[in-house]
Scaffold this active site. Structure first.
Site, PDB file in Angstrom:
ATOM      1  N   HIS A  51       2.955  -0.338  -7.022  1.00 51.37           N
ATOM      2  CA  HIS A  51       1.836  -0.073  -6.114  1.00 51.37           C
ATOM      3  C   HIS A  51       1.562   1.423  -6.024  1.00 51.37           C
ATOM      4  CE1 HIS A  51      -0.368  -0.322  -2.153  1.00 51.37           C
ATOM      5  NE2 HIS A  51       0.206   0.872  -2.023  1.00 51.37           N
ATOM      6  N   GLU A  52       2.617   2.207  -5.831  1.00 51.40           N
ATOM      7  CA  GLU A  52       2.441   3.652  -5.655  1.00 51.40           C
ATOM      8  C   GLU A  52       1.938   4.318  -6.928  1.00 51.40           C
ATOM      9  OE1 GLU A  52       2.338   4.936  -2.881  1.00 51.40           O
ATOM     10  OE2 GLU A  52       3.196   3.287  -1.755  1.00 51.40           O
ATOM     11  N   GLU A  99      -6.025   0.819  -0.451  1.00 49.46           N
ATOM     12  CA  GLU A  99      -4.755   0.104  -0.332  1.00 49.46           C
ATOM     13  C   GLU A  99      -4.864  -1.292  -0.939  1.00 49.46           C
ATOM     14  OE1 GLU A  99      -1.637   0.921   0.586  1.00 49.46           O
ATOM     15  OE2 GLU A  99      -2.403   2.972   0.715  1.00 49.46           O
ATOM     16  N   HIS A 124      -1.777   4.021  -7.304  1.00 53.01           N
ATOM     17  CA  HIS A 124      -2.573   4.948  -6.499  1.00 53.01           C
ATOM     18  C   HIS A 124      -2.932   6.186  -7.329  1.00 53.01           C
ATOM     19  CE1 HIS A 124      -3.120   3.384  -2.528  1.00 53.01           C
ATOM     20  NE2 HIS A 124      -1.840   3.201  -2.294  1.00 53.01           N
TER      21      HIS A 124
END
Length: 289
Positions: free
Chosen positions: A139-140, A211, A143
């Site tokens: 997920h990070e 997000e 980003h």
């Protein structure tokens, strides 16, 4: 149109709204004073502020979290997992950090994949198993790969500038050639009060949209949406038990974290993150549940 594309369109519209508010204040101030240089000045301020936030995003976030760099000898699994995911995405290996806080959270920052940094907290390392941590790291990384740091820097920079410009407008707008009438005075006051609120709401909407997108694309990178759903469920409870201390520095970077670090704060329009239940539901839907 798929969900990721819709999120991209929504982000572009929201950023356009922020620019419209900023230039609108400049236009009103110019009309009130008879000097249209204010439109140019505020556009320049917006670009300069955004550039500073974007270029220094990694330093500001790491400093706010008191994070420390870690070597592969210290945390081999952490390095190996991030390297595996970065290679899978055909991207460079980012710098890795750990923040000494019991609150479970994580973030990624950096102006591009070559200058990226990933940080996890002591709390999240203790709380999650390796499958869940891998999902969070995916997920990070997304980003950074989605250029969300640029997007959030623009949104945060513009929102902050709008707040400052609105205060400037309160003083100079009152002195303009059209400010003597009751309608003019009321208009100036409303603009000064409502513009910062509108800018904050739009900035937070941008953050929530990004997000959702990182959840979706991160789950695609790890091929494990249920791992991320499980991680988010644990993190949600963990941040309630161990919230971070709210400081001006943490306020600035809280939107970068995978979960709201201030337990019990931020709902609806004024939340930095989407509802955790909705994020989990979307991930389970992605997995076919």
């Amino acid at each position: 149109m798929n969900r990721s594309t819709l999120n991209g369109v929504k982000t572009a519209v929201l950023l356009g709204a922020l620019w419209a508010i900023l230039l609108g204040i400049g236009g009103l101030l110019a009309a009130g004073t008879g000097n249209y240089i204010f439109i140019v000045i505020f556009a320049f301020i917006g670009v300069a502020g955004t550039a500073y936030s974007y270029w220094n995003s990694d330093k500001l976030a790491i400093r706010a979290m008191n994070a420390l760099p870690v070597s592969e000898a210290e945390f081999p699994w952490y390095h190996q997992t991030v390297r595996e995911l970065a290679e899978k995405a055909d991207k460079p290996m980012p710098r890795l950090y750990i923040a000494p806080t019991p609150s479970p959270n994580a973030f990624a920052t950096g102006r591009n994949p070559k200058n990226a940094a990933v940080c996890v907290t002591d709390g999240i390392l203790d709380l999650l198993d390796k499958r869940e941590l891998r999902a969070v790291l995916g997920h990070e990384l997304m980003h950074v790969y989605n250029r969300d740091i640029l997007t959030s820097s623009i949104a945060a920079g513009l929102a902050g500038i709008i707040s400052s410009v609105a205060q400037f407008f309160m003083f100079f707008g009152m002195r303009g050639r059209n400010s003597g009438s009751p309608i003019g005075i009321i208009g100036v006051i409303l603009m000064a009060l409502l513009a910062p609120i509108a800018a904050s709401v739009i900035q937070l909407a941008v953050s929530r949209t990004r997000e959702y997108d990182a959840d979706h694309s991160g789950a695609g990178l790890t091929e494990d949406p249920l791992g991320l759903a499980s991680a988010l469920n644990k993190i949600s409870s963990g941040t309630v038990r161990e919230p971070m201390r709210e400081t001006p520095q943490m306020d600035t970077v809280s939107h970068m974290l995978i979960a709201n670090p201030f337990a019990g704060k931020g709902r609806a329009l004024f939340s930095t993150h989407p509802p955790m239940e909705e994020r989990i539901r979307r991930l389970e839907e992605m997995a076919g549940y």
